[in-house]
Design a protein around this motif. Sequence first.
Motif, PDB file in Angstrom:
ATOM      1  N   GLY A 104      41.594  33.536  -8.355  1.00  0.00           N
ATOM      2  CA  GLY A 104      42.053  32.305  -8.013  1.00  0.00           C
ATOM      3  C   GLY A 104      43.300  32.097  -7.812  1.00  0.00           C
ATOM      4  O   GLY A 104      43.656  31.399  -6.746  1.00  0.00           O
ATOM      5  N   GLU A 105      44.355  32.821  -8.401  1.00  0.00           N
ATOM      6  CA  GLU A 105      45.738  32.768  -7.688  1.00  0.00           C
ATOM      7  C   GLU A 105      45.591  33.114  -6.170  1.00  0.00           C
ATOM      8  O   GLU A 105      46.342  32.936  -5.606  1.00  0.00           O
ATOM      9  CB  GLU A 105      46.850  33.657  -8.414  1.00  0.00           C
ATOM     10  CG  GLU A 105      47.011  33.052  -9.753  1.00  0.00           C
ATOM     11  CD  GLU A 105      47.726  31.573  -9.626  1.00  0.00           C
ATOM     12  OE1 GLU A 105      48.526  31.443  -8.889  1.00  0.00           O
ATOM     13  OE2 GLU A 105      47.451  30.738 -10.177  1.00  0.00           O
ATOM     14  N   GLN A 106      45.096  34.284  -5.974  1.00  0.00           N
ATOM     15  CA  GLN A 106      45.111  34.783  -4.668  1.00  0.00           C
ATOM     16  C   GLN A 106      44.385  33.760  -3.730  1.00  0.00           C
ATOM     17  O   GLN A 106      45.056  33.458  -2.560  1.00  0.00           O
ATOM     18  CB  GLN A 106      44.561  36.311  -4.467  1.00  0.00           C
ATOM     19  CG  GLN A 106      44.284  36.771  -3.235  1.00  0.00           C
ATOM     20  CD  GLN A 106      45.701  37.195  -2.887  1.00  0.00           C
ATOM     21  OE1 GLN A 106      46.577  37.441  -3.702  1.00  0.00           O
ATOM     22  NE2 GLN A 106      46.222  37.489  -1.542  1.00  0.00           N
ATOM     23  N   LEU A 107      43.274  33.262  -4.041  1.00  0.00           N
ATOM     24  CA  LEU A 107      42.680  32.043  -3.242  1.00  0.00           C
ATOM     25  C   LEU A 107      43.648  30.840  -2.874  1.00  0.00           C
ATOM     26  O   LEU A 107      43.844  30.627  -1.802  1.00  0.00           O
ATOM     27  CB  LEU A 107      41.443  31.468  -3.950  1.00  0.00           C
ATOM     28  CG  LEU A 107      40.096  32.436  -3.733  1.00  0.00           C
ATOM     29  CD1 LEU A 107      39.077  31.866  -4.998  1.00  0.00           C
ATOM     30  CD2 LEU A 107      39.721  32.259  -2.402  1.00  0.00           C
ATOM     31  N   LYS A 108      44.520  30.399  -4.022  1.00  0.00           N
ATOM     32  CA  LYS A 108      45.426  29.471  -4.193  1.00  0.00           C
ATOM     33  C   LYS A 108      46.148  29.757  -2.777  1.00  0.00           C
ATOM     34  O   LYS A 108      46.789  29.040  -2.120  1.00  0.00           O
ATOM     35  CB  LYS A 108      45.920  29.136  -5.281  1.00  0.00           C
ATOM     36  CG  LYS A 108      47.036  28.091  -5.508  1.00  0.00           C
ATOM     37  CD  LYS A 108      47.779  28.043  -6.611  1.00  0.00           C
ATOM     38  CE  LYS A 108      48.776  27.140  -6.514  1.00  0.00           C
ATOM     39  NZ  LYS A 108      49.556  27.094  -7.806  1.00  0.00           N
ATOM     40  N   LYS A 109      47.076  30.882  -3.094  1.00  0.00           N
ATOM     41  CA  LYS A 109      47.971  31.486  -2.034  1.00  0.00           C
ATOM     42  C   LYS A 109      47.475  31.525  -0.511  1.00  0.00           C
ATOM     43  O   LYS A 109      47.943  30.858   0.549  1.00  0.00           O
ATOM     44  CB  LYS A 109      48.522  32.733  -2.363  1.00  0.00           C
ATOM     45  CG  LYS A 109      49.795  33.364  -1.711  1.00  0.00           C
ATOM     46  CD  LYS A 109      50.238  34.242  -2.383  1.00  0.00           C
ATOM     47  CE  LYS A 109      49.853  35.611  -1.578  1.00  0.00           C
ATOM     48  NZ  LYS A 109      50.487  36.821  -2.017  1.00  0.00           N
ATOM     49  N   ILE A 152      46.478  29.197   5.104  1.00  0.00           N
ATOM     50  CA  ILE A 152      45.393  28.839   6.166  1.00  0.00           C
ATOM     51  C   ILE A 152      45.538  27.407   6.462  1.00  0.00           C
ATOM     52  O   ILE A 152      45.704  26.908   7.448  1.00  0.00           O
ATOM     53  CB  ILE A 152      44.058  29.061   5.528  1.00  0.00           C
ATOM     54  CG1 ILE A 152      43.867  30.821   5.471  1.00  0.00           C
ATOM     55  CG2 ILE A 152      42.809  28.414   6.515  1.00  0.00           C
ATOM     56  CD1 ILE A 152      42.540  31.036   4.704  1.00  0.00           C
ATOM     57  N   ILE A 153      45.577  26.483   5.426  1.00  0.00           N
ATOM     58  CA  ILE A 153      45.786  24.981   5.665  1.00  0.00           C
ATOM     59  C   ILE A 153      46.789  24.574   6.207  1.00  0.00           C
ATOM     60  O   ILE A 153      46.885  23.652   7.259  1.00  0.00           O
ATOM     61  CB  ILE A 153      45.633  24.113   4.211  1.00  0.00           C
ATOM     62  CG1 ILE A 153      44.199  24.394   3.483  1.00  0.00           C
ATOM     63  CG2 ILE A 153      45.775  22.810   4.540  1.00  0.00           C
ATOM     64  CD1 ILE A 153      43.866  23.930   2.239  1.00  0.00           C
ATOM     65  N   ILE A 167      49.626  18.606   2.754  1.00  0.00           N
ATOM     66  CA  ILE A 167      48.811  19.027   1.421  1.00  0.00           C
ATOM     67  C   ILE A 167      49.388  20.089   0.750  1.00  0.00           C
ATOM     68  O   ILE A 167      50.100  21.127   1.401  1.00  0.00           O
ATOM     69  CB  ILE A 167      47.420  19.491   2.098  1.00  0.00           C
ATOM     70  CG1 ILE A 167      46.639  18.501   2.870  1.00  0.00           C
ATOM     71  CG2 ILE A 167      46.646  19.928   1.050  1.00  0.00           C
ATOM     72  CD1 ILE A 167      45.410  19.001   3.147  1.00  0.00           C
ATOM     73  N   THR A 168      49.243  20.015  -0.752  1.00  0.00           N
ATOM     74  CA  THR A 168      49.810  20.900  -1.616  1.00  0.00           C
ATOM     75  C   THR A 168      48.675  21.577  -2.238  1.00  0.00           C
ATOM     76  O   THR A 168      47.725  20.553  -2.755  1.00  0.00           O
ATOM     77  CB  THR A 168      50.903  20.591  -2.485  1.00  0.00           C
ATOM     78  OG1 THR A 168      52.151  20.152  -1.732  1.00  0.00           O
ATOM     79  CG2 THR A 168      51.368  21.758  -3.288  1.00  0.00           C
TER      80      THR A 168
END
Length: 118
Positions: A10-15, A20-21, A33-34
């Motif tokens: 989850g943390e890696q995905l968030k980073k 990417i966004i 966006i945050t």
Amino acid sequence: MAKIRVGRVGEQLKKELSHIIQTELKDPRIGFITVTGVEVTSDLSQARVYLSVLGSDDQKEETLKALARGTGFIRTELGKRMRLRHTPELLFKFDSSIEYGSRIESLLGEINRGGGDN
């Protein structure tokens, strides 16, 4: 053991999603966006991505539509950057906690300003 892995993913995905966004997506409808959080299911099949978006309700809706349209690209990029057997399905949601917090803050400010009148 599995909970620790889900948390790490989850943390890696968030980073990675934040990066990417903000740097890879070239859609003009995507404003500021945050990524405030990511909740991943225990089997890593889905990830709820919580977003804070600056702007009006219309701008927020346009941002959500743009992200929905770019989901395939985002998942492909995540797949390249993270070593997962399957890239989770992404569900974008607004994180209203920041708005809620600032609303509470402004109400408390009004109370403090009006409190000395009695």
